[in-house]
Each structure stands twice: as C-alpha cells, then as structure tokens.
Design a protein around this motif. Sequence first.
Motif, PDB file in Angstrom:
ATOM      1  N   LYS A 181      -3.953  -3.368   2.089  1.00 36.30           N
ATOM      2  CA  LYS A 181      -4.552  -4.509   1.394  1.00 36.30           C
ATOM      3  C   LYS A 181      -3.917  -4.747   0.020  1.00 36.30           C
ATOM      4  O   LYS A 181      -4.579  -5.166  -0.930  1.00 36.30           O
ATOM      5  CB  LYS A 181      -6.070  -4.333   1.259  1.00 36.30           C
ATOM      6  CG  LYS A 181      -6.807  -4.176   2.588  1.00 36.30           C
ATOM      7  CD  LYS A 181      -8.298  -4.052   2.367  1.00 36.30           C
ATOM      8  CE  LYS A 181      -9.030  -3.835   3.691  1.00 36.30           C
ATOM      9  NZ  LYS A 181      -8.878  -4.971   4.613  1.00 36.30           N
ATOM     10  N   SER A 182      -2.628  -4.430  -0.096  1.00 33.60           N
ATOM     11  CA  SER A 182      -1.912  -4.652  -1.352  1.00 33.60           C
ATOM     12  C   SER A 182      -1.298  -6.055  -1.360  1.00 33.60           C
ATOM     13  O   SER A 182      -1.328  -6.773  -0.354  1.00 33.60           O
ATOM     14  CB  SER A 182      -0.819  -3.597  -1.543  1.00 33.60           C
ATOM     15  OG  SER A 182      -1.377  -2.321  -1.755  1.00 33.60           O
ATOM     16  N   SER A 183      -0.709  -6.417  -2.478  1.00 33.76           N
ATOM     17  CA  SER A 183      -0.124  -7.748  -2.627  1.00 33.76           C
ATOM     18  C   SER A 183       1.219  -7.837  -1.912  1.00 33.76           C
ATOM     19  O   SER A 183       1.844  -6.823  -1.586  1.00 33.76           O
ATOM     20  CB  SER A 183       0.065  -8.073  -4.108  1.00 33.76           C
ATOM     21  OG  SER A 183       1.005  -7.181  -4.689  1.00 33.76           O
ATOM     22  N   ARG A 184       1.667  -9.072  -1.698  1.00 32.83           N
ATOM     23  CA  ARG A 184       2.971  -9.283  -1.059  1.00 32.83           C
ATOM     24  C   ARG A 184       4.086  -8.681  -1.908  1.00 32.83           C
ATOM     25  O   ARG A 184       5.054  -8.147  -1.387  1.00 32.83           O
ATOM     26  CB  ARG A 184       3.206 -10.780  -0.853  1.00 32.83           C
ATOM     27  CG  ARG A 184       4.550 -11.101  -0.216  1.00 32.83           C
ATOM     28  CD  ARG A 184       4.697 -12.574   0.085  1.00 32.83           C
ATOM     29  NE  ARG A 184       3.717 -13.018   1.069  1.00 32.83           N
ATOM     30  CZ  ARG A 184       3.645 -14.274   1.519  1.00 32.83           C
ATOM     31  NH1 ARG A 184       4.475 -15.198   1.035  1.00 32.83           N
ATOM     32  NH2 ARG A 184       2.737 -14.605   2.404  1.00 32.83           N
ATOM     33  N   ARG A 185       3.944  -8.781  -3.236  1.00 32.21           N
ATOM     34  CA  ARG A 185       4.951  -8.221  -4.138  1.00 32.21           C
ATOM     35  C   ARG A 185       5.102  -6.716  -3.912  1.00 32.21           C
ATOM     36  O   ARG A 185       6.224  -6.198  -3.853  1.00 32.21           O
ATOM     37  CB  ARG A 185       4.552  -8.500  -5.589  1.00 32.21           C
ATOM     38  CG  ARG A 185       5.516  -7.920  -6.618  1.00 32.21           C
ATOM     39  CD  ARG A 185       5.102  -8.336  -8.024  1.00 32.21           C
ATOM     40  NE  ARG A 185       6.056  -7.860  -9.013  1.00 32.21           N
ATOM     41  CZ  ARG A 185       5.961  -6.681  -9.630  1.00 32.21           C
ATOM     42  NH1 ARG A 185       4.945  -5.869  -9.340  1.00 32.21           N
ATOM     43  NH2 ARG A 185       6.862  -6.329 -10.515  1.00 32.21           N
ATOM     44  N   THR A 186       3.984  -6.030  -3.752  1.00 27.69           N
ATOM     45  CA  THR A 186       4.031  -4.588  -3.512  1.00 27.69           C
ATOM     46  C   THR A 186       4.722  -4.272  -2.193  1.00 27.69           C
ATOM     47  O   THR A 186       5.533  -3.352  -2.100  1.00 27.69           O
ATOM     48  CB  THR A 186       2.612  -3.994  -3.509  1.00 27.69           C
ATOM     49  OG1 THR A 186       2.024  -4.179  -4.804  1.00 27.69           O
ATOM     50  CG2 THR A 186       2.638  -2.503  -3.190  1.00 27.69           C
ATOM     51  N   TYR A 187       4.432  -5.058  -1.156  1.00 34.13           N
ATOM     52  CA  TYR A 187       5.047  -4.818   0.144  1.00 34.13           C
ATOM     53  C   TYR A 187       6.559  -5.057   0.112  1.00 34.13           C
ATOM     54  O   TYR A 187       7.323  -4.320   0.739  1.00 34.13           O
ATOM     55  CB  TYR A 187       4.396  -5.702   1.217  1.00 34.13           C
ATOM     56  CG  TYR A 187       2.995  -5.278   1.588  1.00 34.13           C
ATOM     57  CD1 TYR A 187       2.663  -3.939   1.741  1.00 34.13           C
ATOM     58  CD2 TYR A 187       1.997  -6.220   1.784  1.00 34.13           C
ATOM     59  CE1 TYR A 187       1.381  -3.545   2.085  1.00 34.13           C
ATOM     60  CE2 TYR A 187       0.699  -5.844   2.132  1.00 34.13           C
ATOM     61  CZ  TYR A 187       0.398  -4.506   2.273  1.00 34.13           C
ATOM     62  OH  TYR A 187      -0.866  -4.119   2.604  1.00 34.13           O
ATOM     63  N   VAL A 188       6.981  -6.091  -0.617  1.00 31.09           N
ATOM     64  CA  VAL A 188       8.416  -6.360  -0.734  1.00 31.09           C
ATOM     65  C   VAL A 188       9.112  -5.211  -1.457  1.00 31.09           C
ATOM     66  O   VAL A 188      10.177  -4.733  -1.037  1.00 31.09           O
ATOM     67  CB  VAL A 188       8.657  -7.693  -1.469  1.00 31.09           C
ATOM     68  CG1 VAL A 188      10.141  -7.856  -1.808  1.00 31.09           C
ATOM     69  CG2 VAL A 188       8.173  -8.866  -0.617  1.00 31.09           C
ATOM     70  N   SER A 234       3.820   0.892 -10.012  1.00 28.37           N
ATOM     71  CA  SER A 234       3.216   0.006 -11.008  1.00 28.37           C
ATOM     72  C   SER A 234       2.509  -1.174 -10.348  1.00 28.37           C
ATOM     73  O   SER A 234       1.384  -1.539 -10.715  1.00 28.37           O
ATOM     74  CB  SER A 234       4.305  -0.496 -11.963  1.00 28.37           C
ATOM     75  OG  SER A 234       3.774  -1.404 -12.902  1.00 28.37           O
ATOM     76  N   SER A 235       3.159  -1.775  -9.352  1.00 29.33           N
ATOM     77  CA  SER A 235       2.569  -2.919  -8.664  1.00 29.33           C
ATOM     78  C   SER A 235       1.319  -2.523  -7.888  1.00 29.33           C
ATOM     79  O   SER A 235       0.308  -3.235  -7.903  1.00 29.33           O
ATOM     80  CB  SER A 235       3.604  -3.542  -7.716  1.00 29.33           C
ATOM     81  OG  SER A 235       3.072  -4.653  -7.036  1.00 29.33           O
ATOM     82  N   ASN A 236       1.365  -1.366  -7.221  1.00 28.35           N
ATOM     83  CA  ASN A 236       0.212  -0.918  -6.444  1.00 28.35           C
ATOM     84  C   ASN A 236      -0.962  -0.565  -7.358  1.00 28.35           C
ATOM     85  O   ASN A 236      -2.125  -0.833  -7.028  1.00 28.35           O
ATOM     86  CB  ASN A 236       0.604   0.302  -5.607  1.00 28.35           C
ATOM     87  CG  ASN A 236      -0.453   0.660  -4.577  1.00 28.35           C
ATOM     88  OD1 ASN A 236      -0.860  -0.179  -3.765  1.00 28.35           O
ATOM     89  ND2 ASN A 236      -0.906   1.904  -4.610  1.00 28.35           N
ATOM     90  N   ALA A 237      -0.648   0.032  -8.521  1.00 32.96           N
ATOM     91  CA  ALA A 237      -1.708   0.350  -9.485  1.00 32.96           C
ATOM     92  C   ALA A 237      -2.380  -0.926  -9.988  1.00 32.96           C
ATOM     93  O   ALA A 237      -3.607  -0.978 -10.156  1.00 32.96           O
ATOM     94  CB  ALA A 237      -1.124   1.141 -10.658  1.00 32.96           C
ATOM     95  N   ALA A 238      -1.579  -1.977 -10.216  1.00 34.47           N
ATOM     96  CA  ALA A 238      -2.139  -3.259 -10.647  1.00 34.47           C
ATOM     97  C   ALA A 238      -3.015  -3.866  -9.552  1.00 34.47           C
ATOM     98  O   ALA A 238      -4.080  -4.437  -9.830  1.00 34.47           O
ATOM     99  CB  ALA A 238      -1.017  -4.225 -11.018  1.00 34.47           C
ATOM    100  N   ASP A 239      -2.575  -3.727  -8.292  1.00 33.14           N
ATOM    101  CA  ASP A 239      -3.384  -4.216  -7.167  1.00 33.14           C
ATOM    102  C   ASP A 239      -4.721  -3.500  -7.102  1.00 33.14           C
ATOM    103  O   ASP A 239      -5.776  -4.131  -6.908  1.00 33.14           O
ATOM    104  CB  ASP A 239      -2.634  -4.014  -5.844  1.00 33.14           C
ATOM    105  CG  ASP A 239      -1.398  -4.893  -5.722  1.00 33.14           C
ATOM    106  OD1 ASP A 239      -1.303  -5.878  -6.472  1.00 33.14           O
ATOM    107  OD2 ASP A 239      -0.539  -4.572  -4.885  1.00 33.14           O
ATOM    108  N   ASN A 240      -4.687  -2.174  -7.246  1.00 39.57           N
ATOM    109  CA  ASN A 240      -5.927  -1.391  -7.195  1.00 39.57           C
ATOM    110  C   ASN A 240      -6.867  -1.773  -8.330  1.00 39.57           C
ATOM    111  O   ASN A 240      -8.093  -1.865  -8.142  1.00 39.57           O
ATOM    112  CB  ASN A 240      -5.606   0.100  -7.256  1.00 39.57           C
ATOM    113  CG  ASN A 240      -4.936   0.603  -5.995  1.00 39.57           C
ATOM    114  OD1 ASN A 240      -5.019  -0.034  -4.936  1.00 39.57           O
ATOM    115  ND2 ASN A 240      -4.271   1.742  -6.082  1.00 39.57           N
ATOM    116  N   LYS A 241      -6.304  -1.998  -9.508  1.00 38.67           N
ATOM    117  CA  LYS A 241      -7.127  -2.383 -10.655  1.00 38.67           C
ATOM    118  C   LYS A 241      -7.786  -3.731 -10.409  1.00 38.67           C
ATOM    119  O   LYS A 241      -8.958  -3.945 -10.763  1.00 38.67           O
ATOM    120  CB  LYS A 241      -6.260  -2.429 -11.910  1.00 38.67           C
ATOM    121  CG  LYS A 241      -7.053  -2.548 -13.201  1.00 38.67           C
ATOM    122  CD  LYS A 241      -6.145  -2.391 -14.411  1.00 38.67           C
ATOM    123  CE  LYS A 241      -6.949  -2.459 -15.710  1.00 38.67           C
ATOM    124  NZ  LYS A 241      -6.072  -2.266 -16.904  1.00 38.67           N
TER     125      LYS A 241
END
Length: 374
Positions: free
Chosen positions: A342-349, A139-146
Amino acid sequence: MYLVERKGEAIACMLLALFFLGTWPAILNLLERRGRPPQHTYLDYTITNLLAAVFIALTFGQIGSGTPEMPNFLTQLSRIDIIGGVVLCLGNLSTQYAWAFVGTTLNYFLDGRINRAEILFPGVGCFLIAVCLASAVHSSNAADNKSKLKAQGIDTCMVKETLPYKGDLELGSKSTAPKVKFGTAEFLMEVENRRSIKVFGKSTLTGLAISFFAGGCFSLFTPAFNLATNDQWKTLKEGVPHLVVYTAFFYFSVSCFVLALILNITFLYRPVLDSPKSSLRAYLSDWNGRGWAVFAGLLCGFGNGLQFMGGQAAGYAAADSVQALPLVSTFWGILLFGEYRKSSRRTYVLLGSMLFMFIAAVGVLMASSGHRKD
C-alpha cells in the motif's frame, strides 16, 4: 584440503553465499519485530556463527593431504586474522548497506588486478547507484507510512507503547485477536507496539550514522581477509606458507565471536537505542525465538565461508558481489513483513529500480571473475 579452483564453482559459491547472507538479517529483523531483545538474538547468533566456521575448517580444511605450501587447517593453527573479524562484527551489529564499493576497489588492487577492470568497475558503479536508490526507497516508504498514520490522526512523535496482541503479525496468528492487513496504519502501529527497538519519532540521522559506520566496516573486512590469505604486504618470513582460507576464516570468526560477546553482554546491562534492559539470567532463560537466531548464525557462518572460498579462487573483488545482500533481504521483507504494501507509486518505482541495479551489480561483478595463479 578442498580448494575451489574452477570459475563456475567459485560463482556457485558466491551465489549461495548471497542467498545465505541476505537471509540471516531478515531472520534477526523478524525476531526484533516480535519483541525479542536484540542482545539475546545476537548472542545466540554469534555462537552458531562460530560453530559454522569450526565445522567448515574441520571438514573442507582437512579433506585430503596438505602440502608445505598449502597445509591443512589443523597444521596451520599459528597465525591470526583478527582485524577482519573485528570489522565484520562491528558491521553486522550496525547492519547493512553503504560503502561496499570501497572494499571492492581495494580487493581489485590487492589481488593483483586478476579481475577484469572493464567489467568490474561498471559493476561497482551499479552497486553505488543501487545503494543511493536504497536510501531513496527507505525515505519514500517512511514518508508513505507517516502519511498513513497521519490520515488516522496518529502522531508518530506522540506514540505511547500499548500491549501488543499475542500473535504473529508477519506469519499470521492463531489467536482470536482481529487480523490487521499489511501496509495499513493499524498494522504499522501493531508492529511498533510489539517490536523491541522503537522507531517512531526517532531521528533519521541516527539511522544514517549507523548505516555509514556499518558500510565502512563491511568495506574493510574482505580486504583484511584478502591480506591474511595472500600476504600482499610481504609480512611473512621467507618460506612461511600463506594462511589457507580455512585457517584465516577460523581466526576471523573467533575474533568476531569474542568482540560480539563483549559488546552484547555490555548491551544487556547498558542497552542502546532505547532497547530493553536485560541480564545474563534473562538471556539464558529466553527460548522464545532462539531456534531462529541459531539458524541465522549458521546461515551467516556458511555464507561467509562460501564467499571466502569463492573469492580465493576468482578474486575477492568479484566475491564482494555478495554485499548485494539487500537484494535478498528486500525479498524476505516483502514476503514476510509486508513491507512496501500500500505504498505510493514513487516508492514502487524506486524499489524496482533499486532491485534492478542490485541484480545488475551482482551479474557484472561475478562476470569480472578471474583466476588466481599460485
């Protein structure tokens, strides 16, 4: 007939199975992203998946002399484990995650509690947490891509297919087309334009429904195999030997092959999820990526065989540790497909937490291994 008897050998089988079973979905994903119709890929895959089972049965299942209680493979071609193959096929078609903990719990009781409960169930808990984290990562990665696409003024609901450049997005290209960087909006657009199943603008509820259906199937196929080899429900007549693991695996793979054949030939002419329509003639003439699909089938076949060989010795609840295959698939996704770049910090955590919990689940479930007494 060769039987895995030592706990160390069983764990080695399960670790190798985990690698094999985590790799084949990444290969199928690679081919789909390159634009090959999924029906073509799965037909190739299912043929070699069956051939791997035949090879295992005719080699490991025929080594040495059998006994009346443990006959060799060819001696015992009489009973069938159809249900296990059917639910595995449905699960593979739908693909990955969810509900693995259900099958593990069933196997614990079917195996007469030979696995150490005080270790097993914390491992199941780790597995459940890892699955929840996996959903959050997606979900987080999909939001990053969007967000990346929106920053470029691209609306995913309005994307129209364009002609993809002739190269390999994941592994590089020898063409003169400009090379796009992993994780950029341009890369995401190129992948979407090239792939055979379009995902932009699609409802996430569809993906969740498929994922839960797949999880249900995956949670049931090892208990079905367990029942086939150990007859906990006492369906065999007195004096009739239990199915050896190789005979059960053979029939299991045959049923999987038959169902996959029926479904995918149907999908050639009546595709689902807006995948491209095809035909048997087109499939037979499509050699683009066939070698990879064949390799994926062999990996899955040998992976399942190793899982069952280890489970028969150490308990199928412990063997369910290989259902942590997203651990390996995620590694290949990062390495080959540039996922989470190139994803967000939230996604990496979330990603790091998910991988940690999967590793913990595998270690704890394998540590719960017992020893089956004949």
